[in-house]
Each structure stands twice: as C-alpha cells, then as structure tokens.
Design a protein around this motif. Structure first.
Motif, PDB file in Angstrom:
ATOM      1  N   MET A   1      -3.471   9.299   1.334  1.00 55.23           N
ATOM      2  CA  MET A   1      -3.479   9.838   0.070  1.00 55.23           C
ATOM      3  C   MET A   1      -2.476  11.154  -0.195  1.00 55.23           C
ATOM      4  SD  MET A   1      -6.944   9.297  -1.573  1.00 55.23           S
ATOM      5  CE  MET A   1      -6.875  10.422  -2.735  1.00 55.23           C
ATOM      6  N   THR A   2      -2.036  11.907   1.036  1.00 59.61           N
ATOM      7  CA  THR A   2      -1.350  12.883   1.185  1.00 59.61           C
ATOM      8  C   THR A   2      -0.034  12.752   1.679  1.00 59.61           C
ATOM      9  OG1 THR A   2      -3.415  14.215   1.369  1.00 59.61           O
ATOM     10  CG2 THR A   2      -1.245  15.379   1.967  1.00 59.61           C
ATOM     11  N   CYS A   3       0.855  12.900   1.047  1.00 56.08           N
ATOM     12  CA  CYS A   3       2.454  12.714   1.534  1.00 56.08           C
ATOM     13  C   CYS A   3       2.674  13.638   2.631  1.00 56.08           C
ATOM     14  CB  CYS A   3       3.584  13.137   0.189  1.00 56.08           C
ATOM     15  SG  CYS A   3       4.867  12.788   0.825  1.00 56.08           S
ATOM     16  N   SER A   4       3.183  13.063   3.570  1.00 58.12           N
ATOM     17  CA  SER A   4       3.665  13.649   4.552  1.00 58.12           C
ATOM     18  C   SER A   4       4.980  14.364   4.631  1.00 58.12           C
ATOM     19  CB  SER A   4       3.348  13.027   6.187  1.00 58.12           C
ATOM     20  OG  SER A   4       4.674  11.815   6.060  1.00 58.12           O
ATOM     21  N   GLY A   5       5.779  14.037   3.572  1.00 60.95           N
ATOM     22  CA  GLY A   5       6.943  14.683   3.411  1.00 60.95           C
ATOM     23  C   GLY A   5       6.896  16.003   2.547  1.00 60.95           C
ATOM     24  N   CYS A   6       6.003  15.944   1.452  1.00 58.69           N
ATOM     25  CA  CYS A   6       5.815  17.364   0.640  1.00 58.69           C
ATOM     26  C   CYS A   6       4.655  17.900   0.529  1.00 58.69           C
ATOM     27  CB  CYS A   6       6.328  16.682  -0.751  1.00 58.69           C
ATOM     28  SG  CYS A   6       5.367  15.837  -1.719  1.00 58.69           S
ATOM     29  N   GLY A   7       3.626  17.180   0.825  1.00 58.49           N
ATOM     30  CA  GLY A   7       2.282  17.618   1.007  1.00 58.49           C
ATOM     31  C   GLY A   7       1.481  17.295  -0.295  1.00 58.49           C
ATOM     32  N   GLU A   8       2.308  16.586  -1.191  1.00 54.95           N
ATOM     33  CA  GLU A   8       1.479  16.234  -2.469  1.00 54.95           C
ATOM     34  C   GLU A   8       0.288  15.295  -2.375  1.00 54.95           C
ATOM     35  OE1 GLU A   8       0.730  16.675  -6.511  1.00 54.95           O
ATOM     36  OE2 GLU A   8       2.201  17.747  -5.231  1.00 54.95           O
ATOM     37  N   PRO A  16      -6.381  -2.112   0.340  1.00 56.70           N
ATOM     38  CA  PRO A  16      -6.063  -2.585   1.801  1.00 56.70           C
ATOM     39  C   PRO A  16      -4.886  -3.221   1.826  1.00 56.70           C
ATOM     40  CG  PRO A  16      -7.970  -3.537   0.678  1.00 56.70           C
ATOM     41  CD  PRO A  16      -7.493  -2.690  -0.243  1.00 56.70           C
ATOM     42  N   GLY A  17      -4.458  -4.150   1.092  1.00 55.09           N
ATOM     43  CA  GLY A  17      -3.248  -5.102   0.849  1.00 55.09           C
ATOM     44  C   GLY A  17      -1.882  -4.108   0.714  1.00 55.09           C
ATOM     45  N   VAL A  18      -2.159  -2.779   0.552  1.00 55.14           N
ATOM     46  CA  VAL A  18      -0.894  -2.248   0.216  1.00 55.14           C
ATOM     47  C   VAL A  18      -0.552  -1.371   1.586  1.00 55.14           C
ATOM     48  CG1 VAL A  18       0.287  -0.194  -1.028  1.00 55.14           C
ATOM     49  CG2 VAL A  18      -1.444  -1.636  -2.118  1.00 55.14           C
ATOM     50  N   ARG A  19       0.556  -1.745   2.216  1.00 55.71           N
ATOM     51  CA  ARG A  19       0.966  -1.165   3.559  1.00 55.71           C
ATOM     52  C   ARG A  19       2.164  -0.219   3.533  1.00 55.71           C
ATOM     53  NH1 ARG A  19      -2.817  -1.261   6.335  1.00 55.71           N
ATOM     54  NH2 ARG A  19      -1.157  -0.826   7.885  1.00 55.71           N
ATOM     55  N   THR A  20       2.669   0.145   2.245  1.00 54.68           N
ATOM     56  CA  THR A  20       3.660   0.945   2.310  1.00 54.68           C
ATOM     57  C   THR A  20       3.138   2.274   1.249  1.00 54.68           C
ATOM     58  OG1 THR A  20       5.281  -0.451   2.394  1.00 54.68           O
ATOM     59  CG2 THR A  20       6.039   1.581   1.542  1.00 54.68           C
ATOM     60  N   PHE A  21       3.256   3.360   1.819  1.00 49.03           N
ATOM     61  CA  PHE A  21       3.039   4.502   1.019  1.00 49.03           C
ATOM     62  C   PHE A  21       4.165   5.210   0.332  1.00 49.03           C
ATOM     63  CE2 PHE A  21       2.961   9.362   0.486  1.00 49.03           C
ATOM     64  CZ  PHE A  21       1.974   9.466  -0.190  1.00 49.03           C
ATOM     65  N   GLU A  22       4.183   5.304  -0.991  1.00 48.73           N
ATOM     66  CA  GLU A  22       5.318   5.786  -1.796  1.00 48.73           C
ATOM     67  C   GLU A  22       4.705   7.242  -2.624  1.00 48.73           C
ATOM     68  OE1 GLU A  22       7.074   2.701  -4.274  1.00 48.73           O
ATOM     69  OE2 GLU A  22       6.475   1.254  -2.511  1.00 48.73           O
ATOM     70  N   CYS A  23       5.499   8.203  -2.359  1.00 49.66           N
ATOM     71  CA  CYS A  23       5.199   9.559  -2.867  1.00 49.66           C
ATOM     72  C   CYS A  23       5.892   9.755  -4.291  1.00 49.66           C
ATOM     73  CB  CYS A  23       5.491  10.638  -2.169  1.00 49.66           C
ATOM     74  SG  CYS A  23       5.154  12.264  -2.854  1.00 49.66           S
ATOM     75  N   THR A  24       4.997   9.716  -5.501  1.00 52.60           N
ATOM     76  CA  THR A  24       5.539   9.764  -6.808  1.00 52.60           C
ATOM     77  C   THR A  24       6.230  11.134  -6.865  1.00 52.60           C
ATOM     78  OG1 THR A  24       3.375  10.450  -7.676  1.00 52.60           O
ATOM     79  CG2 THR A  24       4.034   8.023  -7.899  1.00 52.60           C
ATOM     80  N   ALA A  25       5.902  12.231  -6.253  1.00 54.26           N
ATOM     81  CA  ALA A  25       6.317  13.478  -6.176  1.00 54.26           C
ATOM     82  C   ALA A  25       7.777  13.646  -5.698  1.00 54.26           C
ATOM     83  CB  ALA A  25       5.408  14.477  -5.882  1.00 54.26           C
ATOM     84  N   ASP A  31       5.552   3.386   5.888  1.00 56.06           N
ATOM     85  CA  ASP A  31       4.376   2.735   6.434  1.00 56.06           C
ATOM     86  C   ASP A  31       3.136   3.624   6.191  1.00 56.06           C
ATOM     87  OD1 ASP A  31       3.115   0.118   7.742  1.00 56.06           O
ATOM     88  OD2 ASP A  31       2.078   2.039   8.725  1.00 56.06           O
ATOM     89  N   ARG A  32       2.192   2.992   5.396  1.00 52.77           N
ATOM     90  CA  ARG A  32       0.825   3.893   5.105  1.00 52.77           C
ATOM     91  C   ARG A  32       0.414   4.651   6.513  1.00 52.77           C
ATOM     92  NH1 ARG A  32      -3.555   0.689   2.349  1.00 52.77           N
ATOM     93  NH2 ARG A  32      -5.091   2.380   2.936  1.00 52.77           N
ATOM     94  N   ASP A  33       0.350   3.781   7.653  1.00 45.47           N
ATOM     95  CA  ASP A  33      -0.353   4.373   8.826  1.00 45.47           C
ATOM     96  C   ASP A  33       0.483   5.369   9.604  1.00 45.47           C
ATOM     97  OD1 ASP A  33      -2.421   2.605   8.484  1.00 45.47           O
ATOM     98  OD2 ASP A  33      -1.498   1.269   9.969  1.00 45.47           O
ATOM     99  N   LEU A  34       1.930   5.505   9.375  1.00 52.41           N
ATOM    100  CA  LEU A  34       2.739   6.354   9.913  1.00 52.41           C
ATOM    101  C   LEU A  34       2.755   7.666   9.146  1.00 52.41           C
ATOM    102  CD1 LEU A  34       5.041   7.384  11.536  1.00 52.41           C
ATOM    103  CD2 LEU A  34       6.705   6.272  10.096  1.00 52.41           C
ATOM    104  N   ASN A  35       2.484   7.429   7.604  1.00 51.20           N
ATOM    105  CA  ASN A  35       2.333   8.808   6.912  1.00 51.20           C
ATOM    106  C   ASN A  35       0.941   9.325   7.139  1.00 51.20           C
ATOM    107  OD1 ASN A  35       3.030  10.211   4.273  1.00 51.20           O
ATOM    108  ND2 ASN A  35       1.022   9.590   3.656  1.00 51.20           N
ATOM    109  N   ALA A  36      -0.047   8.447   7.441  1.00 53.28           N
ATOM    110  CA  ALA A  36      -1.270   9.215   7.795  1.00 53.28           C
ATOM    111  C   ALA A  36      -1.299   9.837   9.044  1.00 53.28           C
ATOM    112  CB  ALA A  36      -2.321   7.989   7.627  1.00 53.28           C
ATOM    113  N   ALA A  37      -0.662   9.157   9.914  1.00 51.98           N
ATOM    114  CA  ALA A  37      -0.528   9.994  11.346  1.00 51.98           C
ATOM    115  C   ALA A  37       0.449  11.331  11.323  1.00 51.98           C
ATOM    116  CB  ALA A  37      -0.011   9.118  12.365  1.00 51.98           C
ATOM    117  N   ARG A  38       1.218  11.260  10.262  1.00 53.06           N
ATOM    118  CA  ARG A  38       2.176  12.508  10.288  1.00 53.06           C
ATOM    119  C   ARG A  38       1.188  13.537   9.705  1.00 53.06           C
ATOM    120  NH1 ARG A  38       8.577  11.509   8.627  1.00 53.06           N
ATOM    121  NH2 ARG A  38       7.677  13.445   7.835  1.00 53.06           N
ATOM    122  N   THR A  39       0.821  13.168   8.478  1.00 52.51           N
ATOM    123  CA  THR A  39      -0.316  14.142   7.788  1.00 52.51           C
ATOM    124  C   THR A  39      -1.336  14.886   8.733  1.00 52.51           C
ATOM    125  OG1 THR A  39       0.303  12.915   5.676  1.00 52.51           O
ATOM    126  CG2 THR A  39      -1.660  14.424   5.899  1.00 52.51           C
TER     127      THR A  39
END
Length: 68
Positions: A1-8, A16-25, A31-39
């Motif tokens: 739920m937190t963007c690893s790019g900007c922190g928003e 559970p079926g959504v595999r891609t994280f997209e930051c609206t900010a 990939d949602r798992d990569l974003n979570a790991a980076r966060t």
C-alpha cells in the motif's frame, strides 16, 4: 500500500489477483511484491535496524545471554 518510489500511501488495498502496484501520486509501477520488498528495505534502512539489533532486544526481554 506504500509506494517505494515516493512513499505515498494508497487509499485502497490491492486484491489478491492484482499483481502490479501502480502509484496514483507519482506513476511508479512495479510488481506488487517488489514494491513491498523495496518499501520494507527502505524502512529498515531508515530505522537502521538489523537482525543483530533485534536478536539483542529479544534476548534482553527474555533475560538471556543473547542467543535466540
């Protein structure tokens, strides 16, 4: 739920079926798992916590010698 790019933080949870994280900010997409790991990594680095720090804290709570 937190963007690893900007922190928003996102206002919605990903299903559970959504595999891609997209930051609206900022538009960051990953990939949602990569974003979570980076966060998680960024949070650990910011707090400067390490596995040894955690082991020592647990041992001190238990009154032990440091072995966990």
């Amino acid at each position: 739920m937190t963007c690893s790019g900007c922190g928003e933080r996102a206002n919605h949870r990903l299903g559970p079926g959504v595999r891609t994280f997209e930051c609206t900010a900022c538009g960051y997409t990953a990939d949602r798992d990569l974003n979570a790991a980076r966060t998680i990594l960024a949070t650990a680095e910011r707090d400067r916590a390490s596995a040894d720090d955690v082991r020592h804290q647990i041992a001190s709570f238990r009154g032990g010698s440091g072995a966990v």
